[in-house]
Design a protein around this motif. Structure first.
Motif, PDB file in Angstrom:
ATOM      1  N   ILE A   7       0.851  -1.202   0.000  1.00 14.97           N
ATOM      2  CA  ILE A   7       0.000   0.000   0.000  1.00 14.97           C
ATOM      3  C   ILE A   7       0.883   1.247   0.000  1.00 14.97           C
ATOM      4  N   THR A   8       1.917   1.232   0.838  1.00 15.47           N
ATOM      5  CA  THR A   8       2.860   2.363   0.875  1.00 15.47           C
ATOM      6  C   THR A   8       3.536   2.534  -0.484  1.00 15.47           C
ATOM      7  N   THR A   9       3.916   1.434  -1.105  1.00 15.39           N
ATOM      8  CA  THR A   9       4.528   1.485  -2.432  1.00 15.39           C
ATOM      9  C   THR A   9       3.582   2.125  -3.442  1.00 15.39           C
ATOM     10  N   GLY A  10       2.332   1.720  -3.419  1.00 16.40           N
ATOM     11  CA  GLY A  10       1.342   2.301  -4.335  1.00 16.40           C
ATOM     12  C   GLY A  10       1.207   3.807  -4.147  1.00 16.40           C
ATOM     13  N   ILE A  11       1.164   4.238  -2.891  1.00  9.53           N
ATOM     14  CA  ILE A  11       1.042   5.674  -2.600  1.00  9.53           C
ATOM     15  C   ILE A  11       2.291   6.422  -3.078  1.00  9.53           C
ATOM     16  N   VAL A  35       4.475   5.527  -5.411  1.00 11.49           N
ATOM     17  CA  VAL A  35       4.515   5.547  -6.875  1.00 11.49           C
ATOM     18  C   VAL A  35       3.536   6.579  -7.418  1.00 11.49           C
ATOM     19  N   LEU A  36       2.344   6.636  -6.877  1.00 12.88           N
ATOM     20  CA  LEU A  36       1.347   7.604  -7.330  1.00 12.88           C
ATOM     21  C   LEU A  36       1.829   9.039  -7.095  1.00 12.88           C
ATOM     22  N   VAL A  37       2.361   9.315  -5.912  1.00 13.67           N
ATOM     23  CA  VAL A  37       2.846  10.666  -5.595  1.00 13.67           C
ATOM     24  C   VAL A  37       4.008  11.041  -6.525  1.00 13.67           C
ATOM     25  N   LEU A  85       4.681   9.844  -9.502  1.00 11.40           N
ATOM     26  CA  LEU A  85       4.179  10.029 -10.867  1.00 11.40           C
ATOM     27  C   LEU A  85       3.505  11.387 -11.033  1.00 11.40           C
ATOM     28  N   ILE A  86       2.755  11.807 -10.022  1.00 14.90           N
ATOM     29  CA  ILE A  86       2.101  13.121 -10.083  1.00 14.90           C
ATOM     30  C   ILE A  86       3.158  14.229 -10.093  1.00 14.90           C
ATOM     31  N   ILE A  87       4.152  14.117  -9.211  1.00 14.11           N
ATOM     32  CA  ILE A  87       5.223  15.126  -9.171  1.00 14.11           C
ATOM     33  C   ILE A  87       5.981  15.135 -10.498  1.00 14.11           C
ATOM     34  N   ARG A  88       6.278  13.957 -11.027  1.00 19.12           N
ATOM     35  CA  ARG A  88       6.980  13.852 -12.311  1.00 19.12           C
ATOM     36  C   ARG A  88       6.170  14.519 -13.417  1.00 19.12           C
ATOM     37  N   PHE A  89       4.874  14.275 -13.450  1.00 21.24           N
ATOM     38  CA  PHE A  89       4.005  14.900 -14.454  1.00 21.24           C
ATOM     39  C   PHE A  89       4.038  16.421 -14.327  1.00 21.24           C
ATOM     40  N   LEU A  90       3.953  16.918 -13.091  1.00 22.83           N
ATOM     41  CA  LEU A  90       3.976  18.371 -12.872  1.00 22.83           C
ATOM     42  C   LEU A  90       5.317  18.980 -13.301  1.00 22.83           C
ATOM     43  N   VAL A  91       6.414  18.296 -12.973  1.00 23.60           N
ATOM     44  CA  VAL A  91       7.734  18.805 -13.353  1.00 23.60           C
ATOM     45  C   VAL A  91       7.899  18.774 -14.875  1.00 23.60           C
ATOM     46  N   HIS A  92       7.451  17.695 -15.518  1.00 23.41           N
ATOM     47  CA  HIS A  92       7.516  17.619 -16.982  1.00 23.41           C
ATOM     48  C   HIS A  92       6.704  18.743 -17.614  1.00 23.41           C
ATOM     49  N   THR A  93       5.517  19.006 -17.070  1.00 24.79           N
ATOM     50  CA  THR A  93       4.683  20.093 -17.587  1.00 24.79           C
ATOM     51  C   THR A  93       5.387  21.432 -17.424  1.00 24.79           C
ATOM     52  N   ILE A 101      15.179   7.929  -7.153  1.00 23.16           N
ATOM     53  CA  ILE A 101      14.564   8.319  -5.873  1.00 23.16           C
ATOM     54  C   ILE A 101      13.543   7.271  -5.435  1.00 23.16           C
ATOM     55  N   ALA A 102      12.722   6.797  -6.380  1.00 22.00           N
ATOM     56  CA  ALA A 102      11.709   5.786  -6.048  1.00 22.00           C
ATOM     57  C   ALA A 102      12.358   4.499  -5.555  1.00 22.00           C
ATOM     58  N   LEU A 103      13.421   4.061  -6.217  1.00 30.12           N
ATOM     59  CA  LEU A 103      14.102   2.834  -5.784  1.00 30.12           C
ATOM     60  C   LEU A 103      14.704   2.984  -4.395  1.00 30.12           C
ATOM     61  N   LEU A 104      15.256   4.145  -4.116  1.00 23.20           N
ATOM     62  CA  LEU A 104      15.830   4.397  -2.796  1.00 23.20           C
ATOM     63  C   LEU A 104      14.743   4.376  -1.711  1.00 23.20           C
ATOM     64  N   ILE A 105      13.634   5.039  -1.962  1.00 28.23           N
ATOM     65  CA  ILE A 105      12.525   5.058  -0.998  1.00 28.23           C
ATOM     66  C   ILE A 105      11.967   3.657  -0.798  1.00 28.23           C
ATOM     67  N   GLU A 106      11.820   2.909  -1.882  1.00 27.64           N
ATOM     68  CA  GLU A 106      11.269   1.551  -1.789  1.00 27.64           C
ATOM     69  C   GLU A 106      12.174   0.623  -0.984  1.00 27.64           C
ATOM     70  N   ALA A 107      13.466   0.814  -1.085  1.00 27.08           N
ATOM     71  CA  ALA A 107      14.375  -0.008  -0.295  1.00 27.08           C
ATOM     72  C   ALA A 107      14.109   0.196   1.192  1.00 27.08           C
ATOM     73  N   PHE A 108      13.870   1.442   1.595  1.00 27.86           N
ATOM     74  CA  PHE A 108      13.577   1.715   3.003  1.00 27.86           C
ATOM     75  C   PHE A 108      12.192   1.204   3.399  1.00 27.86           C
ATOM     76  N   VAL A 109      11.228   1.274   2.488  1.00 30.18           N
ATOM     77  CA  VAL A 109       9.873   0.785   2.787  1.00 30.18           C
ATOM     78  C   VAL A 109       9.904  -0.717   3.067  1.00 30.18           C
ATOM     79  N   PHE A 110      10.719  -1.451   2.307  1.00 29.14           N
ATOM     80  CA  PHE A 110      10.758  -2.896   2.482  1.00 29.14           C
ATOM     81  C   PHE A 110      11.786  -3.346   3.511  1.00 29.14           C
ATOM     82  N   GLY A 111      12.286  -2.412   4.322  1.00 33.61           N
ATOM     83  CA  GLY A 111      13.054  -2.807   5.484  1.00 33.61           C
ATOM     84  C   GLY A 111      14.552  -2.672   5.412  1.00 33.61           C
TER      85      GLY A 111
END
Length: 180
Positions: free
Chosen positions: A11-15, A17-19, A21-29, A59-69
Protein backbone atom coordinates in the motif's frame (compact mmCIF):
# COMPACT_ATOMS: atom_id res chain seq x y z
CA UNK A 1 0.29 -15.22 1.34
CA UNK A 2 2.80 -12.71 -0.07
CA UNK A 3 0.14 -10.00 -0.24
CA UNK A 4 -0.94 -10.63 3.34
CA UNK A 5 2.59 -10.43 4.71
CA UNK A 6 3.58 -7.30 2.80
CA UNK A 7 0.17 -5.57 2.62
CA UNK A 8 1.35 -2.39 4.41
CA UNK A 9 4.51 -2.16 2.29
CA UNK A 10 2.54 -2.69 -0.93
CA UNK A 11 0.00 0.00 0.00
CA UNK A 12 2.86 2.36 0.87
CA UNK A 13 4.53 1.49 -2.43
CA UNK A 14 1.34 2.30 -4.34
CA UNK A 15 1.04 5.67 -2.60
CA UNK A 16 4.72 6.50 -3.20
CA UNK A 17 4.52 5.55 -6.87
CA UNK A 18 1.35 7.60 -7.33
CA UNK A 19 2.85 10.67 -5.59
CA UNK A 20 6.10 10.43 -7.59
CA UNK A 21 4.18 10.03 -10.87
CA UNK A 22 2.10 13.12 -10.08
CA UNK A 23 5.22 15.13 -9.17
CA UNK A 24 6.98 13.85 -12.31
CA UNK A 25 4.00 14.90 -14.45
CA UNK A 26 3.98 18.37 -12.87
CA UNK A 27 7.73 18.80 -13.35
CA UNK A 28 7.52 17.62 -16.98
CA UNK A 29 4.68 20.09 -17.59
CA UNK A 30 6.73 22.89 -16.02
CA UNK A 31 9.78 22.03 -18.14
CA UNK A 32 7.61 21.97 -21.29
CA UNK A 33 6.16 25.39 -20.42
CA UNK A 34 9.61 26.84 -19.74
CA UNK A 35 10.90 25.30 -22.96
CA UNK A 36 8.08 26.61 -25.11
CA UNK A 37 8.17 30.04 -23.50
CA UNK A 38 11.91 30.20 -24.22
CA UNK A 39 11.29 28.80 -27.74
CA UNK A 40 13.52 25.80 -27.09
CA UNK A 41 13.66 22.89 -29.52
CA UNK A 42 11.23 20.06 -28.66
CA UNK A 43 14.05 17.49 -28.74
CA UNK A 44 15.88 19.35 -25.95
CA UNK A 45 12.70 19.46 -23.88
CA UNK A 46 12.33 15.68 -24.26
CA UNK A 47 15.98 15.16 -23.29
CA UNK A 48 15.62 17.15 -20.07
CA UNK A 49 12.41 15.25 -19.28
CA UNK A 50 14.32 11.96 -19.70
CA UNK A 51 16.91 13.15 -17.18
CA UNK A 52 14.11 14.06 -14.78
CA UNK A 53 12.44 10.66 -15.21
CA UNK A 54 15.73 8.86 -14.49
CA UNK A 55 16.20 10.95 -11.35
CA UNK A 56 12.70 10.12 -10.11
CA UNK A 57 13.31 6.42 -10.80
CA UNK A 58 16.44 6.48 -8.64
CA UNK A 59 14.56 8.32 -5.87
CA UNK A 60 11.71 5.79 -6.05
CA UNK A 61 14.10 2.83 -5.78
CA UNK A 62 15.83 4.40 -2.80
CA UNK A 63 12.53 5.06 -1.00
CA UNK A 64 11.27 1.55 -1.79
CA UNK A 65 14.37 -0.01 -0.29
CA UNK A 66 13.58 1.72 3.00
CA UNK A 67 9.87 0.78 2.79
CA UNK A 68 10.76 -2.90 2.48
CA UNK A 69 13.05 -2.81 5.48
CA UNK A 70 16.52 -1.89 4.34
CA UNK A 71 18.49 -0.16 7.05
CA UNK A 72 20.52 3.00 6.60
CA UNK A 73 23.81 1.21 7.34
CA UNK A 74 23.13 -1.39 4.64
CA UNK A 75 22.17 1.27 2.11
CA UNK A 76 25.24 3.35 3.00
CA UNK A 77 27.56 0.41 2.28
CA UNK A 78 25.82 -0.34 -1.02
CA UNK A 79 25.75 3.28 -2.17
CA UNK A 80 29.34 4.00 -1.12
CA UNK A 81 30.50 0.94 -3.08
CA UNK A 82 28.42 1.81 -6.13
CA UNK A 83 29.46 5.47 -6.07
CA UNK A 84 33.14 4.48 -5.70
CA UNK A 85 32.93 2.33 -8.83
CA UNK A 86 30.90 4.95 -10.69
CA UNK A 87 33.28 7.69 -9.54
CA UNK A 88 36.29 5.85 -10.94
CA UNK A 89 34.46 5.27 -14.20
CA UNK A 90 33.18 8.82 -14.43
CA UNK A 91 36.60 10.30 -13.75
CA UNK A 92 37.65 8.83 -17.07
CA UNK A 93 34.72 10.49 -18.85
CA UNK A 94 34.44 13.72 -16.86
CA UNK A 95 34.34 15.86 -20.02
CA UNK A 96 31.24 14.04 -21.23
CA UNK A 97 29.53 14.65 -17.91
CA UNK A 98 30.63 18.27 -18.06
CA UNK A 99 29.01 18.62 -21.49
CA UNK A 100 25.76 16.99 -20.33
CA UNK A 101 25.63 19.22 -17.25
CA UNK A 102 26.31 22.24 -19.43
CA UNK A 103 23.49 21.13 -21.74
CA UNK A 104 21.08 21.07 -18.80
CA UNK A 105 22.25 24.51 -17.64
CA UNK A 106 21.89 25.84 -21.18
CA UNK A 107 18.32 24.52 -21.33
CA UNK A 108 17.26 26.80 -18.49
CA UNK A 109 19.49 29.84 -18.99
CA UNK A 110 20.98 29.94 -22.50
CA UNK A 111 19.87 33.22 -24.11
CA UNK A 112 20.29 31.99 -27.70
CA UNK A 113 18.21 29.49 -29.64
CA UNK A 114 18.32 27.49 -32.84
CA UNK A 115 18.48 29.86 -35.80
CA UNK A 116 20.41 32.66 -34.08
CA UNK A 117 23.71 33.76 -35.54
CA UNK A 118 26.33 34.01 -32.81
CA UNK A 119 29.99 34.88 -32.50
CA UNK A 120 32.06 32.83 -30.04
CA UNK A 121 35.05 34.84 -28.81
CA UNK A 122 37.72 32.15 -28.62
CA UNK A 123 41.26 33.49 -29.06
CA UNK A 124 42.45 30.26 -30.71
CA UNK A 125 39.40 29.49 -32.86
CA UNK A 126 36.88 32.34 -33.14
CA UNK A 127 33.60 31.26 -34.72
CA UNK A 128 30.77 33.21 -36.27
CA UNK A 129 27.96 30.87 -37.26
CA UNK A 130 24.26 30.06 -37.10
CA UNK A 131 23.13 27.69 -34.35
CA UNK A 132 21.71 24.74 -36.27
CA UNK A 133 21.05 22.38 -33.34
CA UNK A 134 21.61 22.24 -29.58
CA UNK A 135 22.27 18.72 -28.39
CA UNK A 136 23.11 17.06 -25.08
CA UNK A 137 26.88 17.20 -25.66
CA UNK A 138 27.47 19.90 -28.26
CA UNK A 139 26.08 22.65 -30.47
CA UNK A 140 25.96 22.27 -34.23
CA UNK A 141 27.01 25.55 -35.81
CA UNK A 142 26.79 26.29 -39.55
CA UNK A 143 29.43 28.75 -40.76
CA UNK A 144 28.87 31.16 -43.66
CA UNK A 145 31.05 29.00 -45.92
CA UNK A 146 28.77 25.98 -45.23
CA UNK A 147 31.08 24.17 -42.79
CA UNK A 148 29.41 22.36 -39.90
CA UNK A 149 31.20 22.94 -36.60
CA UNK A 150 30.37 20.95 -33.47
CA UNK A 151 31.21 22.98 -30.39
CA UNK A 152 31.21 21.37 -26.91
CA UNK A 153 28.59 22.72 -24.49
CA UNK A 154 31.04 23.10 -21.62
CA UNK A 155 33.36 25.30 -23.72
CA UNK A 156 30.46 27.46 -24.83
CA UNK A 157 29.62 28.30 -21.22
CA UNK A 158 33.26 29.30 -20.65
CA UNK A 159 33.55 31.66 -23.62
CA UNK A 160 32.03 35.04 -24.35
CA UNK A 161 29.25 34.74 -26.92
CA UNK A 162 27.72 37.63 -28.86
CA UNK A 163 24.39 37.56 -30.66
CA UNK A 164 25.09 38.74 -34.21
CA UNK A 165 21.63 38.22 -35.70
CA UNK A 166 18.44 36.87 -34.13
CA UNK A 167 16.69 34.15 -36.16
CA UNK A 168 19.27 34.39 -38.94
CA UNK A 169 18.13 31.05 -40.32
CA UNK A 170 14.53 32.24 -40.86
CA UNK A 171 15.50 34.33 -43.87
CA UNK A 172 17.43 31.39 -45.26
CA UNK A 173 14.46 29.04 -44.82
CA UNK A 174 12.00 31.57 -46.27
CA UNK A 175 14.24 32.08 -49.33
CA UNK A 176 14.40 28.33 -49.93
CA UNK A 177 10.63 27.87 -49.58
CA UNK A 178 9.93 30.68 -52.06
CA UNK A 179 12.18 29.15 -54.69
CA UNK A 180 10.20 25.89 -54.82
Amino acid sequence: MFFEIYRTELITTGIIVLVLLIIRFLVHTLVRKIGRKSEINEARIKLINRYISATFLIIALLIEAFVFGAEFKEMAVIFSSVFAVIGIGLFAIWSILSNVTSGIIMFFSFPYKVGDKVKIHDKDFPIEAIIEDIRAFQLHLRCDNGDLVTYPNNLLLQKAVTLVEKDAIEGFIDDDSNSV
